[in-house]
Design an enzyme around this catalytic site. Structure first.
Site, PDB file in Angstrom:
ATOM      1  N   LYS A 199      -9.620   2.615  -2.095  1.00 25.83           N
ATOM      2  CA  LYS A 199      -9.802   1.962  -0.802  1.00 25.83           C
ATOM      3  C   LYS A 199     -11.175   2.285  -0.212  1.00 25.83           C
ATOM      4  CE  LYS A 199      -7.285   1.482   3.614  1.00 25.83           C
ATOM      5  NZ  LYS A 199      -6.110   2.016   4.362  1.00 25.83           N
TER       6      LYS A 199
ATOM      7  N   CYS B 203      -5.322  -2.979   2.691  1.00 21.54           N
ATOM      8  CA  CYS B 203      -5.053  -2.881   4.124  1.00 21.54           C
ATOM      9  C   CYS B 203      -6.298  -3.017   5.010  1.00 21.54           C
ATOM     10  CB  CYS B 203      -4.291  -1.588   4.403  1.00 21.54           C
ATOM     11  SG  CYS B 203      -3.346  -1.625   5.955  1.00 21.54           S
TER      12      CYS B 203
ATOM     13  N   GLU C  93       0.843  -1.190   0.000  1.00 24.73           N
ATOM     14  CA  GLU C  93       0.000   0.000   0.000  1.00 24.73           C
ATOM     15  C   GLU C  93       0.883   1.248   0.000  1.00 24.73           C
ATOM     16  OE1 GLU C  93      -3.554   1.853   2.854  1.00 24.73           O
ATOM     17  OE2 GLU C  93      -2.022   0.556   3.728  1.00 24.73           O
TER      18      GLU C  93
END
Length: 259
Positions: A110, A144, A44
């Site tokens: 995300k 994540c 990331e």
């Protein structure tokens, strides 16, 4: 569907907020790959570390880091994926790129921004999941904190490979280990998690634990150590098909829609 998907996972110590140095570091590591690979997975925010300094660090969709990914994909003849800080239409995004060997790409923003680090106050959350079709494989790339939310990863589209790119700190690494394995088991898919190592500018420590699990949650590979590491893992489509055909767990999944 290609039988073997040769996947290179690169766990690296990211230099804080220094895109040029990080790109150079990854270039050196990728240049060491001697065998043919199909997919290269980076962490990331691989060019900066997990920074909230978006105003200073954000790149546009024609920025140097995406161009570097495209060049890398073309020169290695492999797909490359990882996330970057992107500014578009006045908003900042933690945006994952899946860049194909011909330089074309798909993106995923995300979905679950990390409120503990106030990521939600800096970055706009994504609204749509991405399923990539590559060499006959269906791939779901996530970022994540998304790992903590199983409904978002739920395998409603029969994907074959789930990828998490991350900056996941050492203090909560046990959760990373367990949740990666759980996502593989419940979705009957390969699960690849690529984390960073080293310390960031906020003095958070990262100890890697990048890993690969098969569709029954069996560990294929794990770094476990804290240093930089690159590994090429062969993902086998026949193993996936045989397991799903024999056990058929996905056929019994509950039917519901996200609203």
């Amino acid at each position: 569907m290609q039988e073997i998907l040769q996947t290179a996972i690169i766990q690296a110590d990211l230099t804080w907020e220094d895109p040029e140095k990080n790109r150079a570091n990854f270039s050196e590591k990728i240049a060491e790959i001697r065998d043919e690979v199909d997919l290269i997975v980076l962490p990331e925010m691989f060019s900066t570390g997990f920074s909230m300094n978006a105003e200073a660090l954000a790149e546009g969709m024609d920025g140097p880091s995406l161009k570097w990914m495209q060049h890398t994909a073309q020169t290695t003849n492999a797909a490359v994926t990882g996330s970057l800080i992107i500014k578009e239409n006045g908003n900042f995004y933690n945006r994952l790129f899946f860049v194909f060997p011909d330089g074309t790409y798909k993106t995923y923003d995300k979905r679950h921004t990390f409120t503990l680090a106030k990521e939600d106050l800096t970055y706009t959350a994504g609204r749509e999941r991405l399923i990539v079709e590559y060499k006959g494989w269906k791939i779901c790339p996530l970022i994540c904190y998304d790992l903590r939310f199983p409904v978002w990863a739920r395998n409603t589209s029969d994907y074959d490979l789930l990828i998490y790119v991350a900056n996941w700190p050492e203090t909560r690494i046990h959760a990373w280990d367990i949740l990666l394995q759980a996502r593989a088991i419940e979705n009957m898919s390969y699960c690849v998690g690529v984390n960073r190592t080293g310390n960031d500018g906020n003095d958070y420590k990262y100890n890697g634990h990048s890993a690969v699990y098969d569709s029954l949650g069996k560990g294929i590979f794990s770094t476990e150590g804290q240093g930089e590491f690159m590994e090429i893992v062969a993902l086998e489509s026949s193993h996936l098909k045989e397991t799903r055909d024999k056990l058929k767990f996905l056929q019994d999944r509950d039917r519901f829609n996200l609203v």
